[in-house]
Design a protein around this motif. Structure first.
Motif, mmCIF file in Angstrom:
data_model
loop_
_atom_site.group_PDB
_atom_site.id
_atom_site.type_symbol
_atom_site.label_atom_id
_atom_site.label_comp_id
_atom_site.label_asym_id
_atom_site.label_seq_id
_atom_site.Cartn_x
_atom_site.Cartn_y
_atom_site.Cartn_z
ATOM 1 N N CYS A 54 0.042 25.576 80.974
ATOM 2 C CA CYS A 54 1.152 25.745 80.299
ATOM 3 C C CYS A 54 2.396 25.803 81.166
ATOM 4 O O CYS A 54 2.293 26.555 82.007
ATOM 5 C CB CYS A 54 1.087 27.277 79.590
ATOM 6 S SG CYS A 54 2.729 27.472 78.516
ATOM 7 N N HIS A 55 3.503 24.997 80.992
ATOM 8 C CA HIS A 55 4.457 25.160 81.964
ATOM 9 C C HIS A 55 5.764 25.827 81.427
ATOM 10 O O HIS A 55 6.929 25.706 81.779
ATOM 11 C CB HIS A 55 5.018 23.596 82.183
ATOM 12 C CG HIS A 55 4.004 22.695 83.145
ATOM 13 N ND1 HIS A 55 3.600 23.021 84.225
ATOM 14 C CD2 HIS A 55 2.884 22.181 82.554
ATOM 15 C CE1 HIS A 55 2.746 22.414 84.635
ATOM 16 N NE2 HIS A 55 2.053 21.803 83.829
ATOM 17 N N HIS A 56 5.446 26.823 80.331
ATOM 18 C CA HIS A 56 6.759 27.760 79.866
ATOM 19 C C HIS A 56 6.931 28.741 80.876
ATOM 20 O O HIS A 56 5.850 29.124 81.724
ATOM 21 C CB HIS A 56 5.990 28.262 78.738
ATOM 22 C CG HIS A 56 5.994 27.270 77.579
ATOM 23 N ND1 HIS A 56 7.067 26.586 76.863
ATOM 24 C CD2 HIS A 56 4.949 26.825 76.763
ATOM 25 C CE1 HIS A 56 6.602 25.794 75.832
ATOM 26 N NE2 HIS A 56 5.316 25.835 76.102
ATOM 27 N N PRO A 57 8.185 29.523 80.877
ATOM 28 C CA PRO A 57 8.296 30.387 81.920
ATOM 29 C C PRO A 57 7.326 31.680 81.623
ATOM 30 O O PRO A 57 6.957 31.990 80.541
ATOM 31 C CB PRO A 57 9.959 30.783 81.389
ATOM 32 C CG PRO A 57 10.374 29.713 80.803
ATOM 33 C CD PRO A 57 9.241 28.997 80.163
ATOM 34 N N ARG A 58 7.135 32.253 82.705
ATOM 35 C CA ARG A 58 6.230 33.499 82.630
ATOM 36 C C ARG A 58 7.076 34.887 83.091
ATOM 37 O O ARG A 58 6.386 35.641 83.599
ATOM 38 C CB ARG A 58 5.345 33.337 83.556
ATOM 39 C CG ARG A 58 4.552 31.970 83.494
ATOM 40 C CD ARG A 58 3.316 32.141 84.434
ATOM 41 N NE ARG A 58 3.525 31.988 85.734
ATOM 42 C CZ ARG A 58 3.496 31.102 86.517
ATOM 43 N NH1 ARG A 58 3.006 29.659 86.274
ATOM 44 N NH2 ARG A 58 3.801 31.380 87.735
ATOM 45 N N ALA A 59 8.331 34.863 82.556
ATOM 46 C CA ALA A 59 9.214 36.090 83.027
ATOM 47 C C ALA A 59 8.223 37.398 82.551
ATOM 48 O O ALA A 59 7.795 37.360 81.448
ATOM 49 C CB ALA A 59 10.508 36.162 82.385
ATOM 50 N N GLU A 60 8.148 38.205 83.259
ATOM 51 C CA GLU A 60 7.760 39.514 83.141
ATOM 52 C C GLU A 60 6.182 39.465 82.891
ATOM 53 O O GLU A 60 5.428 40.562 82.861
ATOM 54 C CB GLU A 60 8.196 40.147 81.708
ATOM 55 C CG GLU A 60 9.812 40.332 81.693
ATOM 56 C CD GLU A 60 10.384 40.598 80.361
ATOM 57 O OE1 GLU A 60 9.488 41.185 79.542
ATOM 58 O OE2 GLU A 60 11.450 40.571 80.150
ATOM 59 N N LEU A 61 5.282 38.507 83.025
ATOM 60 C CA LEU A 61 3.996 38.460 82.938
ATOM 61 C C LEU A 61 3.201 39.144 83.760
ATOM 62 O O LEU A 61 2.391 39.951 83.617
ATOM 63 C CB LEU A 61 3.390 37.038 82.653
ATOM 64 C CG LEU A 61 2.181 36.630 82.599
ATOM 65 C CD1 LEU A 61 1.538 37.534 81.266
ATOM 66 C CD2 LEU A 61 1.618 35.245 82.759
#
Length: 97
Positions: A54-61
């Motif tokens: 998945c190439h969606h942003p991972r902010a805060e993950l």
């Protein structure tokens, strides 16, 4: 003396474990910031495994996984707390019609 440009470095895909030439792999940065290269070492993915990501942003993950003690708790308990935390912070996960 500079290393030969024809020398092929081999890397191991972190997802499937196959070895492949470095120029046929993709860099992976678990913090999602592969452009900031200062003092970093990268893991690698083969092209096939990279396409499946998945190439969606991972902010805060990463912070959320640490907070919820990922890898240190029972799987079912972790998943329940993860879903609860995600819904609390970002709302319910529903598909758009």
């Amino acid at each position: 003396m500079w290393p030969s440009r024809t020398r092929t470095e081999t890397v191991t895909c972190l997802a499937c474990g196959i070895e492949c030439p470095r120029d046929e792999a993709r860099e992976y940065d678990k913090h999602g910031d592969r452009w900031d290269r200062a003092d970093k070492t990268f893991e690698h993915l083969c092209k096939s495994c990279h396409r499946e990501l998945c190439h969606h942003p991972r902010a805060e993950l990463e912070d959320l996984l640490v907070e919820l003690e990922a890898g240190e708790r029972d799987r079912d308990a972790f998943l329940a707390s993860y879903l609860s935390a995600v819904e609390e912070r970002y709302g319910t996960l529903e598909e758009e019609s």
